[in-house]
Design a protein around this motif. Structure first.
Motif, PDB file in Angstrom:
ATOM      1  N   PRO A   1       0.822  -1.216   0.000  1.00  0.00           N
ATOM      2  CA  PRO A   1       0.000   0.000   0.000  1.00  0.00           C
ATOM      3  C   PRO A   1       0.858   1.270   0.000  1.00  0.00           C
ATOM      4  CG  PRO A   1      -0.700  -1.515   1.731  1.00  0.00           C
ATOM      5  CD  PRO A   1       0.593  -2.045   1.176  1.00  0.00           C
ATOM      6  N   PHE A   2       0.319   2.306  -0.637  1.00  0.00           N
ATOM      7  CA  PHE A   2       0.951   3.617  -0.554  1.00  0.00           C
ATOM      8  C   PHE A   2       0.900   4.076   0.902  1.00  0.00           C
ATOM      9  CE2 PHE A   2      -0.887   3.943  -4.965  1.00  0.00           C
ATOM     10  CZ  PHE A   2       0.309   4.086  -5.648  1.00  0.00           C
ATOM     11  N   ALA A   3       1.898   4.808   1.326  1.00  0.00           N
ATOM     12  CA  ALA A   3       1.856   5.440   2.643  1.00  0.00           C
ATOM     13  C   ALA A   3       0.679   6.414   2.655  1.00  0.00           C
ATOM     14  CB  ALA A   3       3.165   6.175   2.914  1.00  0.00           C
ATOM     15  N   PRO A   4       0.036   6.625   3.808  1.00  0.00           N
ATOM     16  CA  PRO A   4      -1.133   7.513   3.862  1.00  0.00           C
ATOM     17  C   PRO A   4      -0.884   8.904   3.271  1.00  0.00           C
ATOM     18  CG  PRO A   4      -0.972   6.278   5.892  1.00  0.00           C
ATOM     19  CD  PRO A   4       0.286   5.979   5.097  1.00  0.00           C
ATOM     20  N   ALA A   5       0.256   9.515   3.571  1.00  0.00           N
ATOM     21  CA  ALA A   5       0.535  10.858   3.048  1.00  0.00           C
ATOM     22  C   ALA A   5       0.651  10.835   1.521  1.00  0.00           C
ATOM     23  CB  ALA A   5       1.805  11.412   3.676  1.00  0.00           C
ATOM     24  N   LEU A   6       1.271   9.795   0.972  1.00  0.00           N
ATOM     25  CA  LEU A   6       1.384   9.680  -0.480  1.00  0.00           C
ATOM     26  C   LEU A   6       0.013   9.456  -1.098  1.00  0.00           C
ATOM     27  CD1 LEU A   6       2.839   9.456  -3.165  1.00  0.00           C
ATOM     28  CD2 LEU A   6       3.491   7.105  -2.541  1.00  0.00           C
ATOM     29  N   ARG A   7      -0.795   8.633  -0.484  1.00  0.00           N
ATOM     30  CA  ARG A   7      -2.148   8.376  -0.990  1.00  0.00           C
ATOM     31  C   ARG A   7      -2.948   9.678  -1.035  1.00  0.00           C
ATOM     32  NH1 ARG A   7      -3.063   3.942   1.753  1.00  0.00           N
ATOM     33  NH2 ARG A   7      -4.033   4.981   3.514  1.00  0.00           N
ATOM     34  N   GLU A   8      -2.784  10.525  -0.031  1.00  0.00           N
ATOM     35  CA  GLU A   8      -3.479  11.818  -0.007  1.00  0.00           C
ATOM     36  C   GLU A   8      -2.998  12.723  -1.142  1.00  0.00           C
ATOM     37  OE1 GLU A   8      -3.267  13.669   3.855  1.00  0.00           O
ATOM     38  OE2 GLU A   8      -3.992  11.849   4.847  1.00  0.00           O
ATOM     39  N   ARG A   9      -1.687  12.752  -1.378  1.00  0.00           N
ATOM     40  CA  ARG A   9      -1.157  13.580  -2.470  1.00  0.00           C
ATOM     41  C   ARG A   9      -1.646  13.059  -3.822  1.00  0.00           C
ATOM     42  NH1 ARG A   9       3.346  13.303   0.988  1.00  0.00           N
ATOM     43  NH2 ARG A   9       4.359  11.715  -0.314  1.00  0.00           N
ATOM     44  N   LEU A  10      -1.678  11.743  -3.980  1.00  0.00           N
ATOM     45  CA  LEU A  10      -2.189  11.167  -5.230  1.00  0.00           C
ATOM     46  C   LEU A  10      -3.653  11.528  -5.428  1.00  0.00           C
ATOM     47  CD1 LEU A  10      -0.527   7.643  -5.225  1.00  0.00           C
ATOM     48  CD2 LEU A  10      -0.038   9.539  -6.793  1.00  0.00           C
ATOM     49  N   ALA A  11      -4.439  11.444  -4.370  1.00  0.00           N
ATOM     50  CA  ALA A  11      -5.862  11.787  -4.468  1.00  0.00           C
ATOM     51  C   ALA A  11      -6.042  13.240  -4.895  1.00  0.00           C
ATOM     52  CB  ALA A  11      -6.561  11.520  -3.136  1.00  0.00           C
ATOM     53  N   ALA A  12      -5.232  14.125  -4.333  1.00  0.00           N
ATOM     54  CA  ALA A  12      -5.326  15.543  -4.696  1.00  0.00           C
ATOM     55  C   ALA A  12      -4.938  15.757  -6.159  1.00  0.00           C
ATOM     56  CB  ALA A  12      -4.441  16.381  -3.775  1.00  0.00           C
ATOM     57  N   ALA A  13      -3.899  15.075  -6.608  1.00  0.00           N
ATOM     58  CA  ALA A  13      -3.466  15.222  -8.001  1.00  0.00           C
ATOM     59  C   ALA A  13      -4.502  14.639  -8.960  1.00  0.00           C
ATOM     60  CB  ALA A  13      -2.109  14.549  -8.205  1.00  0.00           C
ATOM     61  N   VAL A  14      -5.048  13.469  -8.638  1.00  0.00           N
ATOM     62  CA  VAL A  14      -6.089  12.876  -9.479  1.00  0.00           C
ATOM     63  C   VAL A  14      -7.289  13.821  -9.548  1.00  0.00           C
ATOM     64  CG1 VAL A  14      -7.763  10.983  -9.641  1.00  0.00           C
ATOM     65  CG2 VAL A  14      -5.347  10.479  -9.186  1.00  0.00           C
ATOM     66  N   ALA A  15      -7.670  14.410  -8.432  1.00  0.00           N
ATOM     67  CA  ALA A  15      -8.784  15.362  -8.414  1.00  0.00           C
ATOM     68  C   ALA A  15      -8.477  16.594  -9.265  1.00  0.00           C
ATOM     69  CB  ALA A  15      -9.104  15.771  -6.976  1.00  0.00           C
ATOM     70  N   ALA A  16      -7.238  17.075  -9.203  1.00  0.00           N
ATOM     71  CA  ALA A  16      -6.851  18.243 -10.001  1.00  0.00           C
ATOM     72  C   ALA A  16      -6.899  17.937 -11.497  1.00  0.00           C
ATOM     73  CB  ALA A  16      -5.449  18.708  -9.611  1.00  0.00           C
ATOM     74  N   HIS A  17      -6.708  16.688 -11.874  1.00  0.00           N
ATOM     75  CA  HIS A  17      -6.695  16.292 -13.276  1.00  0.00           C
ATOM     76  C   HIS A  17      -8.052  15.800 -13.769  1.00  0.00           C
ATOM     77  CE1 HIS A  17      -2.068  15.581 -13.552  1.00  0.00           C
ATOM     78  NE2 HIS A  17      -2.367  16.726 -12.966  1.00  0.00           N
ATOM     79  N   ALA A  18      -9.015  15.645 -12.865  1.00  0.00           N
ATOM     80  CA  ALA A  18     -10.298  15.031 -13.213  1.00  0.00           C
ATOM     81  C   ALA A  18     -11.073  15.795 -14.287  1.00  0.00           C
ATOM     82  CB  ALA A  18     -11.156  14.871 -11.966  1.00  0.00           C
ATOM     83  N   ALA A  19     -10.920  17.096 -14.340  1.00  0.00           N
ATOM     84  CA  ALA A  19     -11.672  17.888 -15.310  1.00  0.00           C
ATOM     85  C   ALA A  19     -11.044  17.868 -16.704  1.00  0.00           C
ATOM     86  CB  ALA A  19     -11.800  19.329 -14.822  1.00  0.00           C
ATOM     87  N   LEU A  20      -9.832  17.344 -16.814  1.00  0.00           N
ATOM     88  CA  LEU A  20      -9.171  17.303 -18.114  1.00  0.00           C
ATOM     89  C   LEU A  20      -9.818  16.249 -19.005  1.00  0.00           C
ATOM     90  CD1 LEU A  20      -5.447  17.384 -16.911  1.00  0.00           C
ATOM     91  CD2 LEU A  20      -6.773  19.287 -17.860  1.00  0.00           C
ATOM     92  N   GLU A  21      -9.895  16.551 -20.274  1.00  0.00           N
ATOM     93  CA  GLU A  21     -10.430  15.580 -21.229  1.00  0.00           C
ATOM     94  C   GLU A  21      -9.408  14.465 -21.433  1.00  0.00           C
ATOM     95  OE1 GLU A  21     -11.929  15.476 -25.876  1.00  0.00           O
ATOM     96  OE2 GLU A  21     -11.893  17.378 -24.793  1.00  0.00           O
ATOM     97  N   LEU A  22      -9.879  13.231 -21.428  1.00  0.00           N
ATOM     98  CA  LEU A  22      -8.989  12.100 -21.675  1.00  0.00           C
ATOM     99  C   LEU A  22      -8.767  11.928 -23.167  1.00  0.00           C
ATOM    100  CD1 LEU A  22     -10.438   9.447 -19.199  1.00  0.00           C
ATOM    101  CD2 LEU A  22      -8.280  10.681 -18.990  1.00  0.00           C
ATOM    102  N   PRO A  23      -7.558  11.576 -23.579  1.00  0.00           N
ATOM    103  CA  PRO A  23      -7.340  11.248 -24.989  1.00  0.00           C
ATOM    104  C   PRO A  23      -8.250  10.091 -25.397  1.00  0.00           C
ATOM    105  CG  PRO A  23      -5.245  11.470 -23.842  1.00  0.00           C
ATOM    106  CD  PRO A  23      -6.314  11.489 -22.792  1.00  0.00           C
ATOM    107  N   LYS A  24      -8.694  10.084 -26.636  1.00  0.00           N
ATOM    108  CA  LYS A  24      -9.632   9.050 -27.093  1.00  0.00           C
ATOM    109  C   LYS A  24      -9.020   7.645 -27.058  1.00  0.00           C
ATOM    110  CE  LYS A  24      -8.650   9.609 -32.012  1.00  0.00           C
ATOM    111  NZ  LYS A  24      -9.210   9.959 -33.313  1.00  0.00           N
ATOM    112  N   GLN A  25      -7.708   7.542 -26.957  1.00  0.00           N
ATOM    113  CA  GLN A  25      -7.046   6.239 -26.928  1.00  0.00           C
ATOM    114  C   GLN A  25      -7.184   5.531 -25.576  1.00  0.00           C
ATOM    115  OE1 GLN A  25      -5.563   9.096 -28.012  1.00  0.00           O
ATOM    116  NE2 GLN A  25      -5.458   8.675 -30.193  1.00  0.00           N
ATOM    117  N   VAL A  26      -7.533   6.256 -24.530  1.00  0.00           N
ATOM    118  CA  VAL A  26      -7.611   5.666 -23.195  1.00  0.00           C
ATOM    119  C   VAL A  26      -8.695   4.593 -23.162  1.00  0.00           C
ATOM    120  CG1 VAL A  26      -8.186   6.121 -20.765  1.00  0.00           C
ATOM    121  CG2 VAL A  26      -6.678   7.673 -22.017  1.00  0.00           C
ATOM    122  N   GLY A  27      -8.310   3.426 -22.655  1.00  0.00           N
ATOM    123  CA  GLY A  27      -9.257   2.322 -22.513  1.00  0.00           C
ATOM    124  C   GLY A  27      -9.417   1.454 -23.742  1.00  0.00           C
ATOM    125  N   ARG A  28      -8.719   1.774 -24.797  1.00  0.00           N
ATOM    126  CA  ARG A  28      -8.832   0.965 -26.014  1.00  0.00           C
ATOM    127  C   ARG A  28      -8.171  -0.384 -25.839  1.00  0.00           C
ATOM    128  NH1 ARG A  28      -8.819   4.567 -31.152  1.00  0.00           N
ATOM    129  NH2 ARG A  28     -10.659   5.800 -30.686  1.00  0.00           N
TER     130      ARG A  28
END
Length: 165
Positions: free
Chosen positions: A124-151
């Motif tokens: 598992p990620f350390a709790p502090a790292l998990r929090e930083r990852l969550a914040a970064a994922v949230a900051a990127h959530a509004a970005l449009e994903l390239p159409k190749q994602v999930g192909r």
């Protein structure tokens, strides 16, 4: 973390090109790898953290879409967008583009797993790292994903090769 994280410009070197006169596929991975190291370092992942803590991350899945040729002397940047994470894994996408004209040359989608280097097993990620990852994922959530994602890779089942008939 900026949304997305954009790497410094990198130059395609002549020795990275192949007999087709363009960037060899292996070097796309090098450019993506250099960019992810720079993107994740401020979050508390990378070589220095691995040396200090004995934990790192390993790539467990990668898919690259080669969209345009690159040639010696081209300057490129990589945009890194974090998509999701859980207790042990991080899912992200990177777009390799020429900043001069915005042409996207390649897109890679990756899954990495957090690893205890002593056991070489997922941890598992350390709790502090998990929090930083969550914040970064949230900051990127509004970005449009390239159409190749999930192909998926492959041909549709039942697709016949007309040349074989």
């Amino acid at each position: 973390m900026t949304a997305p994280f954009t790497s410094p410009a990198m130059e395609v070197l002549a020795e990275w090109t192949d007999y087709n006169g363009h960037l060899n596929m292996a070097w796309y991975h090098v450019l993506f790898d250099r960019a992810i190291e720079q993107a994740l370092q401020p979050l508390g992942m990378g070589a220095q953290v691995a040396a200090e803590t004995g934990s790192s991350y390993f790539t467990v899945q990668a898919q690259v879409h080669y969209l345009r040729e690159l040639h010696a002397g081209d300057l490129v940047v990589v945009d890194t967008q974090l998509i999701a994470h859980d207790d042990k894994r991080l899912h992200y996408v990177q777009t390799l583009r020429r900043p001069s004209d915005g042409v996207v040359a390649a897109v890679t989608e990756n899954l990495v797993v957090h690893v205890d280097l002593a056991t070489r097993r997922a941890a598992p990620f350390a709790p502090a790292l998990r929090e930083r990852l969550a914040a970064a994922v949230a900051a990127h959530a509004a970005l449009e994903l390239p159409k190749q994602v999930g192909r998926r890779v492959g041909l549709r089942r039942g697709t016949a090769d007309p040349a074989a008939q």
